[in-house]
Each structure stands twice: as structure tokens, then as C-alpha cells.
Scaffold this active site. Structure first.
Site, PDB file in Angstrom:
ATOM      1  N   LYS A  29      45.962  56.403  23.361  1.00 13.33           N
ATOM      2  CA  LYS A  29      45.319  57.714  23.453  1.00 13.33           C
ATOM      3  C   LYS A  29      45.058  58.080  24.907  1.00 13.33           C
ATOM      4  CE  LYS A  29      42.458  58.437  20.034  1.00 13.33           C
ATOM      5  NZ  LYS A  29      41.210  58.118  19.293  1.00 13.33           N
ATOM      6  N   ARG A  98      35.723  57.992  22.529  1.00 13.34           N
ATOM      7  CA  ARG A  98      36.810  57.746  21.570  1.00 13.34           C
ATOM      8  C   ARG A  98      37.493  56.418  21.846  1.00 13.34           C
ATOM      9  NH1 ARG A  98      40.550  62.874  22.627  1.00 13.34           N
ATOM     10  NH2 ARG A  98      41.342  62.401  20.540  1.00 13.34           N
ATOM     11  N   GLY A 107      42.148  54.953  11.647  1.00 15.13           N
ATOM     12  CA  GLY A 107      40.922  54.811  10.866  1.00 15.13           C
ATOM     13  C   GLY A 107      40.199  53.499  11.080  1.00 15.13           C
ATOM     14  N   MET A 109      39.006  52.180  14.082  1.00 13.38           N
ATOM     15  CA  MET A 109      37.944  52.123  15.072  1.00 13.38           C
ATOM     16  C   MET A 109      37.220  53.466  15.177  1.00 13.38           C
ATOM     17  SD  MET A 109      39.483  49.387  17.653  1.00 13.38           S
ATOM     18  CE  MET A 109      40.658  50.558  18.146  1.00 13.38           C
ATOM     19  N   ARG A 351      50.919  61.726  20.529  1.00 12.65           N
ATOM     20  CA  ARG A 351      51.594  60.415  20.547  1.00 12.65           C
ATOM     21  C   ARG A 351      52.914  60.569  19.824  1.00 12.65           C
ATOM     22  NH1 ARG A 351      47.383  58.098  16.275  1.00 12.65           N
ATOM     23  NH2 ARG A 351      47.873  59.711  14.797  1.00 12.65           N
ATOM     24  N   HIS A 467      48.411  38.571  -3.913  1.00  8.75           N
ATOM     25  CA  HIS A 467      49.342  37.667  -4.582  1.00  8.75           C
ATOM     26  C   HIS A 467      50.517  38.440  -5.168  1.00  8.75           C
ATOM     27  CE1 HIS A 467      50.718  35.332  -8.144  1.00  8.75           C
ATOM     28  NE2 HIS A 467      50.662  34.339  -7.286  1.00  8.75           N
ATOM     29  N   ARG A 590      79.299  30.040  -3.416  1.00  7.57           N
ATOM     30  CA  ARG A 590      78.757  28.894  -4.140  1.00  7.57           C
ATOM     31  C   ARG A 590      79.673  28.584  -5.317  1.00  7.57           C
ATOM     32  NH1 ARG A 590      74.590  32.471  -3.373  1.00  7.57           N
ATOM     33  NH2 ARG A 590      72.841  31.743  -2.098  1.00  7.57           N
ATOM     34  N   ARG A 645      81.448  26.495  -0.451  1.00  8.44           N
ATOM     35  CA  ARG A 645      80.586  25.314  -0.414  1.00  8.44           C
ATOM     36  C   ARG A 645      80.904  24.415  -1.603  1.00  8.44           C
ATOM     37  NH1 ARG A 645      74.230  25.993  -0.898  1.00  8.44           N
ATOM     38  NH2 ARG A 645      74.800  26.467  -3.042  1.00  8.44           N
ATOM     39  N   GLU A 775      71.315  21.880   7.082  1.00 12.98           N
ATOM     40  CA  GLU A 775      70.162  22.286   6.279  1.00 12.98           C
ATOM     41  C   GLU A 775      69.148  21.166   6.106  1.00 12.98           C
ATOM     42  OE1 GLU A 775      71.428  23.407   2.348  1.00 12.98           O
ATOM     43  OE2 GLU A 775      73.076  21.969   2.375  1.00 12.98           O
ATOM     44  N   SER A 794      77.259  25.849   9.359  1.00 13.72           N
ATOM     45  CA  SER A 794      76.600  27.017   8.791  1.00 13.72           C
ATOM     46  C   SER A 794      75.165  26.605   8.490  1.00 13.72           C
ATOM     47  CB  SER A 794      77.311  27.469   7.517  1.00 13.72           C
ATOM     48  OG  SER A 794      76.612  28.550   6.961  1.00 13.72           O
ATOM     49  N   GLY A 796      71.928  26.440   6.742  1.00 13.43           N
ATOM     50  CA  GLY A 796      71.344  26.782   5.446  1.00 13.43           C
ATOM     51  C   GLY A 796      69.848  26.860   5.660  1.00 13.43           C
ATOM     52  N   THR A 797      69.401  28.041   6.073  1.00 15.96           N
ATOM     53  CA  THR A 797      68.005  28.112   6.536  1.00 15.96           C
ATOM     54  C   THR A 797      67.002  28.089   5.391  1.00 15.96           C
ATOM     55  OG1 THR A 797      68.278  30.495   6.718  1.00 15.96           O
ATOM     56  CG2 THR A 797      68.498  29.207   8.734  1.00 15.96           C
ATOM     57  N   ASN A 798      67.453  28.293   4.145  1.00 13.84           N
ATOM     58  CA  ASN A 798      66.501  28.148   3.034  1.00 13.84           C
ATOM     59  C   ASN A 798      66.067  26.685   2.907  1.00 13.84           C
ATOM     60  OD1 ASN A 798      67.028  30.803   2.564  1.00 13.84           O
ATOM     61  ND2 ASN A 798      68.134  30.478   0.651  1.00 13.84           N
ATOM     62  N   ASP A 799      67.068  25.797   2.804  1.00 10.09           N
ATOM     63  CA  ASP A 799      66.727  24.381   2.706  1.00 10.09           C
ATOM     64  C   ASP A 799      66.099  23.877   3.993  1.00 10.09           C
ATOM     65  OD1 ASP A 799      67.079  22.830   0.300  1.00 10.09           O
ATOM     66  OD2 ASP A 799      69.130  23.585   0.274  1.00 10.09           O
ATOM     67  N   CYS A 862      73.833  31.091   6.603  1.00  9.15           N
ATOM     68  CA  CYS A 862      74.094  31.620   5.269  1.00  9.15           C
ATOM     69  C   CYS A 862      72.848  31.622   4.395  1.00  9.15           C
ATOM     70  CB  CYS A 862      75.208  30.851   4.594  1.00  9.15           C
ATOM     71  SG  CYS A 862      74.850  29.112   4.364  1.00  9.15           S
ATOM     72  N   TYR A 882      78.179  34.441  13.533  1.00  6.07           N
ATOM     73  CA  TYR A 882      78.024  35.386  12.427  1.00  6.07           C
ATOM     74  C   TYR A 882      76.774  35.089  11.613  1.00  6.07           C
ATOM     75  CZ  TYR A 882      79.718  31.721   9.254  1.00  6.07           C
ATOM     76  OH  TYR A 882      79.854  30.568   8.548  1.00  6.07           O
TER      77      TYR A 882
HETATM   78  P1  ADP Z   1      41.097  59.241  15.798  1.00  4.26           P
HETATM   79  O1  ADP Z   1      41.767  58.245  16.652  1.00  4.26           O
HETATM   80  O2  ADP Z   1      40.503  58.680  14.561  1.00  4.26           O
HETATM   81  O3  ADP Z   1      41.979  60.439  15.577  1.00  4.26           O
HETATM   82  P2  ADP Z   1      39.796  60.729  17.832  1.00  4.26           P
HETATM   83  O4  ADP Z   1      39.237  60.017  18.985  1.00  4.26           O
HETATM   84  O5  ADP Z   1      41.094  61.369  18.050  1.00  4.26           O
HETATM   85  O6  ADP Z   1      39.833  59.748  16.622  1.00  4.26           O
HETATM   86  O7  ADP Z   1      38.703  61.811  17.416  1.00  4.26           O
HETATM   87  C1  ADP Z   1      38.412  62.240  16.115  1.00  4.26           C
HETATM   88  C2  ADP Z   1      38.447  63.752  16.049  1.00  4.26           C
HETATM   89  O8  ADP Z   1      37.579  64.332  16.992  1.00  4.26           O
HETATM   90  C3  ADP Z   1      39.813  64.291  16.331  1.00  4.26           C
HETATM   91  O9  ADP Z   1      40.135  65.318  15.434  1.00  4.26           O
HETATM   92  C4  ADP Z   1      39.707  64.820  17.720  1.00  4.26           C
HETATM   93  O10 ADP Z   1      40.596  65.864  17.943  1.00  4.26           O
HETATM   94  C5  ADP Z   1      38.246  65.261  17.808  1.00  4.26           C
HETATM   95  N1  ADP Z   1      37.751  65.184  19.182  1.00  4.26           N
HETATM   96  C6  ADP Z   1      37.755  64.078  19.951  1.00  4.26           C
HETATM   97  N2  ADP Z   1      37.291  64.347  21.180  1.00  4.26           N
HETATM   98  C7  ADP Z   1      36.990  65.674  21.213  1.00  4.26           C
HETATM   99  C8  ADP Z   1      36.495  66.563  22.218  1.00  4.26           C
HETATM  100  N3  ADP Z   1      36.236  66.124  23.444  1.00  4.26           N
HETATM  101  N4  ADP Z   1      36.310  67.835  21.883  1.00  4.26           N
HETATM  102  C9  ADP Z   1      36.598  68.253  20.627  1.00  4.26           C
HETATM  103  N5  ADP Z   1      37.062  67.469  19.636  1.00  4.26           N
HETATM  104  C10 ADP Z   1      37.267  66.194  19.921  1.00  4.26           C
HETATM  105 MG    MG Z   2      70.997  24.283   0.507  1.00 11.52          MG
HETATM  106 MG    MG Z   3      42.868  61.378  16.859  1.00  6.54          MG
END
Ligand code: ADP
Ligand code: MG
Ligand code: MG
Length: 910
Positions: A29, A98, A107, A109, A351, A467, A590, A645, A775, A794, A796-799, A862, A882
Site C-alpha cells: 500500500k 493504515r 481483511g 489487518m 495495486r 481434513h 505401467r 516399467r 525411488e 527416472s 519415482g518421486t511418489n515412492d 515419472c 523431461y
Molecule cells: P484495507 O487494506 O482493508 O482496504 P485501507 O487502509 O485501504 O484498508 O482503508 C480502509 C478504507 O478506508 C478504504 O476504503 C480506504 O479507501 C479508506 N481510507 C483510508 N485512508 C483514508 C483517508 N486518508 N481518507 C479517506 N478514506 C480513507
Molecule cells: Mg514406485
Molecule cells: Mg484498501
């Protein structure tokens, strides 16, 4: 970047000081905010605290020396740039705090908005917001108090661990009191009341008042972001996504801009192309009069971004211009976050965006067309896992099919069948030829038989490492896990979803790619990409951007790769299909299945033979059958090498099971029938019973113990090759001896084989190579000696994995692998992706020492790893000639071999 001598002590970077290549230091970011700033895009001013500061904090639990002062200096510059001061009661500067690590962890941090507000500055903010425009002053009050209540809520939850629901409940109460569902209906007074309620909640949980001092708010928020790196969910997420645990997060402090200042303000998210299909166009959502997190939280309904053109044409046009600019700059699909404050556009994030498998190929192709990237780069941007996804059969979805639930796409594929709730019932119905879907809350090792019998597995709990998910992926079986809208009731053999009850025997369909669950049988069809590989879709003439992109990128991969790709095939039909998929030979044929069916009887005669004559008679009867099998395959693979084989599994696997035989004998004796034959068989089965068949009499050991067995197979191979070659095709057999651990074993087999080959081949021109599987760990460690007797290896990476780890695959995957994955003992099953450090080391040693002893030694692999993307890269690095994999994986291996070549040999257009 660590070159500058000041870096060690520089913990804070203004946006203007960074750039997009500093993700490691500034997080994704921060690096991209810096990049946008330097492009001259409208980014609110701010600064980034480095991941190094975070790492230092996490070690000592204290801010490193100098950090506090550096922050103070940067806050001062920020104040100057904005013409406002943090905590100024008249006109406060507000900031967001941020998180942002090197890899996006959605989601996981934290972010705190509106830092800097307190009981006094909230009034100042309201006065500033009303400003010149007196008529909005009611709105301005509302805005200021809304911002303040958001700060207490986010700060309380993120920084002080106050349970978020308490704030939610208080907000709901306020709305209820007002008789509304929309928080926009709450006015300034309501929000002032809510701030009081929030403060009480804050006090109740922390034992202190909400901090009024802005710098304290800021410092605590920064600490909280540092600490969120080690929050449990972040740790789990990293383990699952295989993100290193020691990277730390950066912290971005950004001047606030406000999308909640009225109808001419708002906030949105957008993609520069469709992340689902890759199509060009505008894809995004916009929400008027809202702060950033509202869009993502789905609190109110957003409108399509196109609507913004009508609402605010100037900002819309500017945004489109910026999006085009970002794409040109990053040379890729970007996603963005933006806010409009009273008609002024601000960029808050960008990004390189996530995308579906189909979009990855389509976009890579488009970018080549647009001249933004070259084909090497396009190849680098797609991967085998994505290609594999595009090859799974698809549901043919007409509008009448609506999903009733959505879980996690845990193991891809499309499966339909009758619902069953127990393993036993799954086995029963499957035995009657029904296809079944095993439905459980979660599975455990006792469900293994049912999972094997089922077409697909559906659970209401558990994630990608549960699981069910792990075992299903290991078996290549479709699985949807964690579909929590489904209420499973095993004792009553029913589940309830969306008010409908589904009982045992009802039909459901599950899509292991999307995680969607349908009632009834949804018809399936081969994917377009498979139709293309099969040759039924001509990429030059079909108007399908995906097929065209796949064709183009695959052709490039084939041109670039150094590894050849062969297939594992035991029949002419498999061989033919694999050839269409691009296989350049058979790496593993085989011979076991050639002893099954109506040939079992001959095997029994072989085992029960009382003397040489009887044994030779049985072998003589098997010979023409084997020869015919090989002829078919050699013909199909005309001109390409075929590695055969010699028989590998223990012979008792071809005999009836002990218990069944014992019962038959007892019943027959009771009836007074003649049971001499059955008794002999029973005695043989008893005699051949092994405690650890995997480590018992099999492979080369069998060939050395049963006279004439290998000789018969060698003769069949050589004779088939001669026949095929005489008919005008070219047969290139390679005879492979399994389970060799010592060169003497191979020498003995080889001496006999060479005699037979010389006799059969004569002057036909057929050349037969003799080599061995590697193997057994001992074979890898004595590869220099073994290479003296082998023309090829060749792996035989399973065995090799089974014996390297001491894991019996059939036992461990169901019993405890899920736990090992959960604990992070390995990030992925070593049967799925080669364990580079251990088993991979054996491969490396054997390759090096084998080649040193015999430079022209051919090296291949193989095991199933031959079709695993990560493993293919490893085999490229080690310098094998190969890889060989199942027909369906051949395109994946071709693609990854091309990528490996581009990545190691470097092109480098990035
Ligand atoms: P996340 O990584 O979960 O997207 P962000 O750090 O991007 O978290 O921020 C969460 C929300 O807050 C985003 O929608 C972002 O655009 C908004 N936001 C972050 N900083 C500012 C700011 N300085 N002014 C207005 N909105 C902001
Ligand atoms: Mg074998
Ligand atoms: Mg964001």
C-alpha cells in the site's frame, strides 16, 4: 535499497520519497501510494512507517529509538502541507492509520480512520465543514459527529480490543429508536447520543476514557497496526498462503479526505478491467456520502461506477483518465480505491489486482496486443494452477439453476450425485453404480472409504486446510468445504438450506472451483480450453478470447522450455489423448493392469506352478497378450520414446483377498466339492502375505525371485518393437527396472535382458534402452554406481517421498496430514509438491552423481510431481531432461516448463 547508510535509522518515508519497488520496506500500500504521488496523481499527503520499524517493535515490544521523533517531524510537514494542525480545536488535521504488508492480506489487518478527533475538535470540524456554505451546516454537524463515532468504534475495536458487536448493537439501537434501517437517517443529535453510548462502551471494556490527546491516539493506533501482524487470523492466513512470517507490516499515516460530506461526496472501488473475464471496460462500485469502509462492508447498496458520470462528470472523467494512466504505468490490471470530497477526486490506493484464471490469460494476451508487455512477460503472469482450473469440466448452467449455498472451493471440479451422510452408505450406493455426494459437517479419518467412493464431498464447516479439503485435493476429488448455510443433521440423514430440506438420495451438484452448491443434477460439459486441447476448437477461427490467449501463451511456452513433457499412460487410448495434449513420449507405462481381468487366471497359474514346466507354460501364455498391449502403445506413440516399467507391485495383489478365499474354501468343503485348486491358492496367499507390502517382495526383487517373469516382459517389449518397426512406424522402447537400491540388482536384470534383446532385435534397427527408477533412497545415494549400469534414470518421486519421509501414503493422508498442514509442519503435502529440502535433495544428488558417472545419462521424473507446477520448476533447476505426468496434466507441465525457462534463463522484460 539497504545500500544507503542512513537507511538503518530511517524509519519513516514521506510518500514523495518512496516508489512501487519498495514493497518489502514500505508494504504494498505504501509503495503504491508513493508511486501515485510521484506520478502526480491526487493522493492526500502522508507518510509510511517502515516494516523494519514494525519488526524492531515486535522483537522488543517498544518503538525503536528515533521513531517517535521521526513521526513528529513528518506530522509537522503534514500539518504544513495541509495548513491544519493535529488536535487544533478550530480546524483539526485528521489522519488515517493504515496497515499494509508486502503481500496483500485482505481483511487480516487494521485501519483506523479519523484519528485526531476529540470532544473539542469535533466542534471545530463541524464549523469548518459548514464553512462558506451555511445551508449545509446541519449536514456539517452530522458529518462531524458521524466521523467521531466512527473513530471511537474503529479505535475501540482495533486498538483496544473492544468487541465490535457492542458498537454494532448500539448503532442498531439508535436506528431502531429512529424507526429506520439506514444510518443516513440518523441526524447530528442522534449521532451525538451515539458518541456518548460508544464512549461508555469504551470505558466499560478498557477501564479508561476514550483518549483525547491526538498524538496518543496516533501512537496507540500505530502500535495496534504493528501488533496486528501477529494476530491469530493473520498468522493462520500467512500459513495458508505461504507468506513468510517475518516480513512485518508497514503503517501508512494519510491525511483524511471525506466522502461523507454530503451528496457531492462519496467513495468507491474500481478495476481497470473485468477481473472475472478480463474484458476491457469500467468495473466498479460507488457509494455517495460515505466513508471508505462502507463500500467494502456492504452497509448500503452501492451503484455501478458508470452512474458517477451522471452524478459528477468532472470527477468521473478524471478518474477514467487516471485508471488508463495507471494501467499504462503498471502494465497490468489495477484495482483502486478513491474518494470524492465535494467534487474533488482523491486516490487512496492502487495495486495490481487479483483476477480469475480465465482473466489472467485473457489480460496477458491483451497486454501483449497493446504492446505493454512481451510474450515472455505474458507467460510469467499466468500459471499452471490457473490452467488446470480452466481444464476442469464445467457445469452447463442455464438460468434455472441457482446456487442454494456457497462454501469454499476446496478442490476443483464439477460433481453431481445422490446425497449420503455416512461413509458406509456412500460405499454401498457407489457399489450399486450410483454417483454420490458425501455430505458431512466435517470429515475425519473414519470417512476415508466414503470419500473414496463419493463423486464429491460437501461439508458445512472447515476451510482450505480442513481434513475434507486436504484429502479431496490429494485424491483429485471435487470438494466444497465450509458451506455454512447448510445445516447438516447426520442422525436424521438430512440437511436444511434456505428453508429447504434435502434428504438422503436427493441429488445435488457441487462446484469445487466456485464453491457453489445446487439442488438437482446440473449437466456438465468439457471446458472450452479442453475442447481446444482436444482439437475440436480451432484457436485461429473461434471468436473466444480465452482460447486464443491460451493458444498463444502455450505456443510461446513450448518455444521456450528446455524440459520435454511426457505422459504416464498404460493404454493406447490414454497415449492418444496425451499426444493430443502435447506429450512427447511416455515416461511411465505401467504393466500391472496387463495382469488383471481375464488374465488373472494366468497369474494364478504362474504363482501356483509346481515346477519349471508349469511356470513356463503360464509365462508363454502371457507373452502374446503383453506383446499385443505394447504393440498398440508403440504404434500410438510412433517415433516417440516409451518407457515401460517392468512389473512393480507384489504378486499377491493379483490374487483374491485372503478372507474371501478362506470363506469360499470352507463353503466348498462343506458341500463336499473338490477344493484342491482353491486350497493351493489359499496356501499361496497365506504364504505371500506381507506385513508391509510396500517394503516387501515387489519390483526388481520379484524379478530376481520368479524366474522368467522379467524375461517374458522384456521379450514382449522387444518383439512388439520389432513388429511395429517392420510395419513402417518407429518404436523407441526404454525398459525401466523398478525399485532398484543397488547396482548389482540392475546388473543382474540387465545381463539377462540384453541377451534377449540381442536375440529378438537382430538387424531390425530397433534400439532398446535399459534404465532404472530411482525411488529408493539408497539408489539416489549410490547413483554414481547405478549409472554405470543404467542408460537412464527416472525418478519415482511418489515412492521416494514415501520412503524418504517414512510415510505410507495410503495411511497418512487420511490420518494426520490435515493436522500437519494446520500446524505448518509443511505448507503443502509432500506428495502434491516435491519437498525440495529432503526428497528434492536426493533427486539433486542422484542427478549430479549419475551424470558425473555417465554424462549422456537421460534423466526424467515419472511421479505425480511431474505435473505439479512448483515441482516442475524444481526439476528444471536440477537439470532433468523431461517430466512425465498424467495426460490431463501435460498442458500444465508444458506451461510451467516454459515459465521455469523464462524465469531462470531470464528474458527479462519486467
Ligand atoms: P484495507 O487494506 O482493508 O482496504 P485501507 O487502509 O485501504 O484498508 O482503508 C480502509 C478504507 O478506508 C478504504 O476504503 C480506504 O479507501 C479508506 N481510507 C483510508 N485512508 C483514508 C483517508 N486518508 N481518507 C479517506 N478514506 C480513507
Ligand atoms: Mg514406485
Ligand atoms: Mg484498501
Amino acid at each position: 535499497m539497504a545500500k544507503q547508510e542512513t537507511v538503518e535509522h530511517k524509519y519513516v518515508y514521506a510518500f514523495a520519497e518512496g516508489n512501487k519497488d519498495l514493497k518489502e520496506l514500505l508494504g504494498g500500500k505504501g509503495a503504491n501510494l508513493a508511486e501515485m504521488t510521484n506520478l502526480g496523481l491526487p493522493v492526500p499527503p502522508g507518510f509510511t512507517i517502515t516494516t523494519e520499524a514494525c519488526k524492531a517493535y515486535l522483537v522488543t515490544g517498544e518503538e525503536p529509538d528515533g521513531l517517535a521523533d521521526q513521526i513528529a517531524a513528518h506530522v509537522a510537514s503534514l500539518e504544513q502541507a495541509m495548513g491544519k494542525r493535529l488536535g487544533d480545536p478550530e480546524d483539526p488535521l485528521l489522519v488515517s492509520v493504515r496497515s499494509g504488508a508486502k503481500f496483500s492480506m485482505p481483511g487480516m489487518m487494521e485501519t483506523v480512520l479519523n484519528v485526531g478527533l476529540n470532544d473539542r475538535s469535533v466542534q471545530g470540524l463541524a464549523r469548518q465543514a459548514s464553512g462558506a456554505d451555511a445551508q449545509t451546516s446541519g449536514g456539517a454537524d452530522r458529518f462531524a459527529w458521524d466521523s467521531y463515532r466512527r473513530l471511537i468504534q474503529m479505535f475501540g475495536k482495533t486498538v483496544c480490543e473492544v468487541p465490535g458487536e457492542e458498537f454494532e448493537h448500539a448503532l442498531d439501537d439508535a436506528k431502531r429508536a429512529k424507526g429506520t434501517h439506514d444510518d443516513l437517517d440518523l441526524d447530528a443529535d442522534d449521532l451525538r447520543g451515539l458518541v456518548d453510548a460508544y464512549k461508555k462502551i469504551f470505558f466499560k471494556h478498557t477501564g479508561r476514557e476514550f483518549p483525547q490527546e491526538p498524538r496518543e491516539q496516533l501512537d496507540l493506533a500505530i502500535r495496534a497496526v504493528f501488533e496486528s501482524w501477529n494476530a491469530e487470523r493473520a498468522v493462520l492466513y500467512r500459513r495458508q498462503e505461504r507468506i513468510p512470517a517475518d516480513l512485518g507490516t508497514a503503517v501508512n499515516v494519510v491525511a483524511m479526505v471525506f466522502g461523507n460530506l454530503g451528496p457531492d461526496s462519496g467513495t468507491g472501488v474500481a478495476f481497470t478491467r473485468d477481473p472475472a473475464s478480463g474484458a476491457q471496460g469500467i468495473y466498479g462500485d460507488y457509494l455517495a456520502n460515505a466513508q471508505g469502509e462502507d463500500v467494502v462492508a456492504g452497509i448500503r447498496n452501492t451503484v455501478p461506477l458508470q452512474e458517477l458520470e451522471r452524478l459528477d462528470k468532472k470527477s468521473y472523467d478524471e478518474l477514467l483518465g487516471i485508471m488508463a494512466r495507471l494501467e499504462g504505468h503498471y502494465k497490468d490490471l489495477c484495482d483502486i480505491e478513491f474518494t470524492i470530497e465535494r467534487g474533488k477526486l482523491w486516490m487512496l490506493q492502487t495495486r495490481v489486482g487479483k483476477r480469475t484464471a480465465a482473466a489472467a490469460f485473457v489480460i496477458a494476451g491483451q497486454l501483449v496486443d497493446e504492446g505493454l508487455i512481451d510474450l515472455d512477460e505474458a507467460l510469467h503472469r499466468v500459471n499452471g494452477a490457473q490452467l488446470a482450473q480452466l481444464m476442469f469440466p464445467r457445469f452447463r448452467l442455464d438460468h434455472e439453476f441457482q446456487p442454494v449455498a456457497k462454501g469454499i472451493g476446496a478442490s476443483p471440479g464439477a460433481a453431481s450425485g445422490k446425497v449420503v451422510f455416512t461413509s458406509a452408505r456412500a460405499v454401498e450406493l457407489a457399489a450399486e453404480g450410483e454417483s454420490v455426494i458425501l455430505v458431512r459437517r466435517e470429515t475425519n479419518p473414519d470417512d476415508l472409504n466414503g470419500m473414496i467412493a463419493a463423486q464429491g464431498i460437501l461439508t458445512s464447516r472447515g476451510g482450505k486446510t480442513s481434513h475434507a479439503a486436504v484429502v479431496a485435493r490429494g485424491m483429485g476429488k471435487t470438494c466444497v468445504s465450509g458451506a455454512d448455510e447448510i445445516e447438516v443433521n447426520v442422525p436424521q440423514r438430512r440437511f436444511v438450506v434456505g428453508g429447504q430440506t434435502v434428504v438422503e438420495g436427493d441429488v445435488v451438484s457441487i462446484d469445487g472451483t466456485t464453491g457453489k452448491v445446487y439442488l438437482g443434477e446440473v449437466p456438465v460439459m468439457p471446458s472450452e480450453v479442453v475442447q481446444y486441447f482436444e482439437g475440436s476448437l480451432d484457436p485461429e477461427h473461434v471468436d473466444n478470447p480465452l482460447v486464443r490467449a491460451v493458444h498463444r501463451i502455450m505456443s510461446h511456452a513450448d518455444g521456450r522450455r528446455r524440459l520435454a513433457v511426457r505422459t504416464n499412460a498404460d493404454t493406447g487410448a490414454d497415449a492418444a489423448r496425451a499426444r493430443r495434449f502435447g506429450a512427447e513420449g511416455i515416461g511411465l507405462c505401467r504393466t500391472e493392469h496387463m495382469f488383471l481381468g481375464d488374465r488373472r487366471e494366468l497369474v494364478e497359474r504362474l504363482i501356483l506352478a509346481r515346477d519349471n514346466t508349469e511356470r513356463e507354460a503360464a509365462l508363454a501364455a502371457l507373452l502374446p497378450l503383453q506383446r499385443a498391449d505394447f504393440e498398440e502403445i508403440f504404434r500410438e506413440m510412433d517415433g516417440m520414446p516409451v518407457t515401460v516399467r517392468l512389473i512393480d507391485p507384489p504378486l499377491h495383489e493379483f490374487l483374491p483377498p485372503l478372507e474371501q478365499l478362506a470363506v469360499n474354501v470352507a463353503v466348498a468343503q462343506e458341500r463336499g466339492e473338490d477344493v484342491a485348486q482353491e486350497e493351493a491358492l489359499l496356501a499361496a496367499v497365506r504364504r505371500m502375505h506381507e506385513e508391509n507390502p510396500m517394503l516387501g517382495l515387489r519390483g526388481v526383487r520379484l524379478g530376481l525371485v520368479i524366474p522368467g517373469l522379467f524375461a517374458m516382459q522384456v521379450r514382449a517389449i522387444a518383439e512388439a518393437a520389432v513388429t511395429v518397426t517392420r510395419s513402417g512406424a518407429v518404436a523407441r522402447p526404454e525398459i525401466m527396472v523398478p525399485l532398484v537400491g543397488a547396482v548389482q540388482e540392475l546388473e543382474t536384470v540387465r545381463a539377462e535382458a540384453e541377451k534377449i534383446i540381442a536375440e529378438v532385435v537382430g538387424d531390425s534397427g530397433v534400439e532398446v534402452l535399459i534404465g532404472t527408477m530411482i525411488e529408493v533412497p539408497r539408489a539416489a545415494l549410490t547413483a554414481g554406481q547405478i549409472a554405470e549400469a543404467a542408460q537412464f534414470f527416472s525418478f519415482g518421486t511418489n515412492d521416494l517421498t514415501q520412503m524418504g519421509w517414512g510415510f505410507s501414503r495410503d495411511d497418512v493422508e487420511g490420518a494426520f496430514f490435515w493436522r500437519y498442514l494446520e500446524l505448518g509442519i509443511f505448507g503443502i503435502s509432500p506428495f502434491e509438491s516435491i519437498d525440495r529440502d529432503g526428497v528434492g535433495r536426493l533427486v539433486r544428488i542422484a542427478a549430479e552423481e549419475g551424470r558425473a558417472a555417465r554424462p549422456e545419462l537421460k534423466l526424467g521424473v515419472c511421479g505425480e510431481h511431474g505435473g505439479d507446477p512448483e515441482s516442475v520448476h524444481f526439476f528444471h533447476e536440477v537439470g532433468l531432461d523431461y517430466v512425465s505426468c498424467s495426460p490431463f496434466r501435460v498442458p500444465v507441465a508444458r506451461l510451467e516448463a516454459g515459465r521455469a525457462a523464462v524465469e531462470t534463463d531470464g528474458s527479462d522484460s519486467r
